[in-house]
Design a protein around this motif. Structure first.
Motif, PDB file in Angstrom:
ATOM      1  N   VAL A 257       0.981  -1.112   0.056  1.00 46.00           N
ATOM      2  CA  VAL A 257      -0.055  -0.189  -0.074  1.00 46.00           C
ATOM      3  C   VAL A 257       0.890   1.286   0.289  1.00 46.00           C
ATOM      4  O   VAL A 257       1.947   1.147   0.360  1.00 46.00           O
ATOM      5  CB  VAL A 257      -1.005   0.174   1.131  1.00 46.00           C
ATOM      6  CG1 VAL A 257      -1.968  -1.155   1.090  1.00 46.00           C
ATOM      7  CG2 VAL A 257      -0.309   0.012   2.604  1.00 46.00           C
ATOM      8  N   GLN A 258       0.399   2.439  -0.198  1.00 44.07           N
ATOM      9  CA  GLN A 258       1.032   3.629  -0.369  1.00 44.07           C
ATOM     10  C   GLN A 258       0.461   4.722   0.188  1.00 44.07           C
ATOM     11  O   GLN A 258      -0.853   4.823   0.179  1.00 44.07           O
ATOM     12  CB  GLN A 258       1.298   4.113  -1.885  1.00 44.07           C
ATOM     13  CG  GLN A 258       2.198   2.879  -2.609  1.00 44.07           C
ATOM     14  CD  GLN A 258       2.603   3.337  -4.121  1.00 44.07           C
ATOM     15  OE1 GLN A 258       1.608   4.025  -4.810  1.00 44.07           O
ATOM     16  NE2 GLN A 258       3.477   2.731  -4.831  1.00 44.07           N
ATOM     17  N   MET A 259       1.116   5.829   0.987  1.00 48.36           N
ATOM     18  CA  MET A 259       0.818   6.958   1.380  1.00 48.36           C
ATOM     19  C   MET A 259       1.612   8.011   0.702  1.00 48.36           C
ATOM     20  O   MET A 259       2.858   7.790   0.716  1.00 48.36           O
ATOM     21  CB  MET A 259       0.908   7.085   2.819  1.00 48.36           C
ATOM     22  CG  MET A 259       0.558   8.483   3.477  1.00 48.36           C
ATOM     23  SD  MET A 259      -1.358   8.750   3.238  1.00 48.36           S
ATOM     24  CE  MET A 259      -2.030   7.748   4.081  1.00 48.36           C
ATOM     25  N   ALA A 260       1.016   8.937   0.380  1.00 47.98           N
ATOM     26  CA  ALA A 260       1.842  10.279  -0.330  1.00 47.98           C
ATOM     27  C   ALA A 260       1.263  11.581   0.205  1.00 47.98           C
ATOM     28  O   ALA A 260       0.055  11.492   0.735  1.00 47.98           O
ATOM     29  CB  ALA A 260       1.625  10.113  -1.861  1.00 47.98           C
ATOM     30  N   TRP A 261       2.071  12.433   0.296  1.00 49.25           N
ATOM     31  CA  TRP A 261       1.905  13.958   0.629  1.00 49.25           C
ATOM     32  C   TRP A 261       2.622  15.035  -0.148  1.00 49.25           C
ATOM     33  O   TRP A 261       3.729  14.827  -0.491  1.00 49.25           O
ATOM     34  CB  TRP A 261       1.991  14.130   2.026  1.00 49.25           C
ATOM     35  CG  TRP A 261       3.352  14.004   2.671  1.00 49.25           C
ATOM     36  CD1 TRP A 261       4.093  12.786   3.048  1.00 49.25           C
ATOM     37  CD2 TRP A 261       4.318  15.135   2.890  1.00 49.25           C
ATOM     38  NE1 TRP A 261       5.458  12.955   3.396  1.00 49.25           N
ATOM     39  CE2 TRP A 261       5.617  14.495   3.109  1.00 49.25           C
ATOM     40  CE3 TRP A 261       4.239  16.471   2.602  1.00 49.25           C
ATOM     41  CZ2 TRP A 261       6.748  15.131   3.641  1.00 49.25           C
ATOM     42  CZ3 TRP A 261       5.589  17.075   2.804  1.00 49.25           C
ATOM     43  CH2 TRP A 261       6.686  16.475   3.213  1.00 49.25           C
ATOM     44  N   SER A 262       1.809  16.302  -0.134  1.00 47.05           N
ATOM     45  CA  SER A 262       2.585  17.356  -0.589  1.00 47.05           C
ATOM     46  C   SER A 262       2.680  18.304   0.453  1.00 47.05           C
ATOM     47  O   SER A 262       3.977  19.042   0.259  1.00 47.05           O
ATOM     48  CB  SER A 262       1.561  17.717  -1.904  1.00 47.05           C
ATOM     49  OG  SER A 262       2.227  19.052  -2.587  1.00 47.05           O
ATOM     50  N   GLU A 263       2.078  18.419   1.203  1.00 48.18           N
ATOM     51  CA  GLU A 263       2.119  19.556   2.134  1.00 48.18           C
ATOM     52  C   GLU A 263       1.695  18.899   3.633  1.00 48.18           C
ATOM     53  O   GLU A 263       0.624  18.443   3.794  1.00 48.18           O
ATOM     54  CB  GLU A 263       1.275  20.953   2.153  1.00 48.18           C
ATOM     55  CG  GLU A 263       1.510  22.198   2.963  1.00 48.18           C
ATOM     56  CD  GLU A 263       0.662  23.270   2.382  1.00 48.18           C
ATOM     57  OE1 GLU A 263       0.998  24.178   2.874  1.00 48.18           O
ATOM     58  OE2 GLU A 263      -0.559  23.133   2.091  1.00 48.18           O
TER      59      GLU A 263
END
Length: 270
Positions: A257-263
């Motif tokens: 599974v994946q988690m991503a963020w920009s801010e």
């Protein structure tokens, strides 16, 4: 927005509202002037690294990577493809997590006044995955459990059996209060070729100094759906320090599974 007292030129107050999404929150949700008066923590993904102000870069669980904004895609197909992002990919064994958190400091508390904003995406899920994003009263990794079983949380998430995103909040005992936002996480579906990073959200949580009211605003960028509510019970105490958390776990599924963020932004308003 600068404010200048022309009657007393020696006394000038200048306030800078430098965050675009925070301006939206200010204009749509505040009846009183927003006045940050304390610490600011800000992490921004730059595409090749992390730009951090007010604290150390987030600790990562999983394999981290960066992606550069791609403005060649259609925004409504994949909003987060147009962001610079920091991504974590979990192991492909059951009970594995992808996570970002602060392993040392805490930044705010309910009743002391704060504003948190998370701009994030969940690119890869599994049928039994679960996630949580928001504030957590711990500096340890979350581990392998449904988020509704955790204490001292204020945020959003879903348990393994959930189809939708829930507001989740809990004090230091028992299970979390869950409020269905009606926003479907669509977690078992594969992403199409033009939607490499779907399930894209902006989460805003805020609290006024001296108040036990905690306000939530969640926007799904792909569907342009917004859910907003206020809660005032079953919350961490004013003596419990909280810090940001972005976490996903694959549960019983032996797939990544994946988690991503920009801010990531937290303002302490006291």
């Amino acid at each position: 927005f600068p404010s200048h007292d022309t009657a007393s030129p020696a006394q000038t107050l200048i306030q800078f509202y430098w965050d675009g999404a925070a301006l939206t929150w200010f204009s749509e949700n505040q009846t009183d002037e927003r006045q940050p008066t304390g610490d600011i923590l800000h992490h921004q993904a730059t595409g090749g690294a992390i730009s951090s102000f007010g604290g150390a870069a987030p600790t990562t669980v999983g394999t981290a990577s960066n992606a550069v904004a791609n403005f060649g895609v259609t925004y409504t197909d994949s909003p987060s493809s147009t962001w610079n992002i920091r991504l974590s990919n979990s192991a492909a064994t059951a009970g594995s997590s992808a996570e970002f958190y602060d392993n040392a400091a805490r930044h705010c508390a309910v009743g002391l006044g704060f504003y948190e904003e998370l701009k994030f995406a969940i690119p890869l899920t599994t049928a039994n995955s679960r996630f949580f994003c928001g504030l957590y009263g711990s500096n340890a990794a979350m581990g392998n459990a449904n988020p509704s079983t955790l204490t001292d949380i204020v945020g959003i998430g879903s348990d393994s059996a959930d189809a939708n995103v829930f507001i989740m909040h809990n004090d230091n005992a028992g299970t979390a209060t869950r409020i269905d936002t009606g926003i479907n996480i669509d977690k078992a579906s594969a992403l199409s070729s033009n939607n490499q990073r779907g399930r894209d959200f902006i989460l805003q949580i805020w609290n006024d100094y001296g108040s036990n009211d905690v306000h939530f605003r969640l926007k799904s960028l792909r569907t342009q759906t917004t859910y907003q509510t206020t809660v005032n019970a079953n919350l961490p105490s004013v003596n419990t320090g909280l810090t940001y958390r972005l976490w996903i776990n694959n549960g019983t599924d032996a797939s990544a599974v994946q988690m991503a963020w920009s801010e990531i932004l937290i303002e302490r308003n006291s």
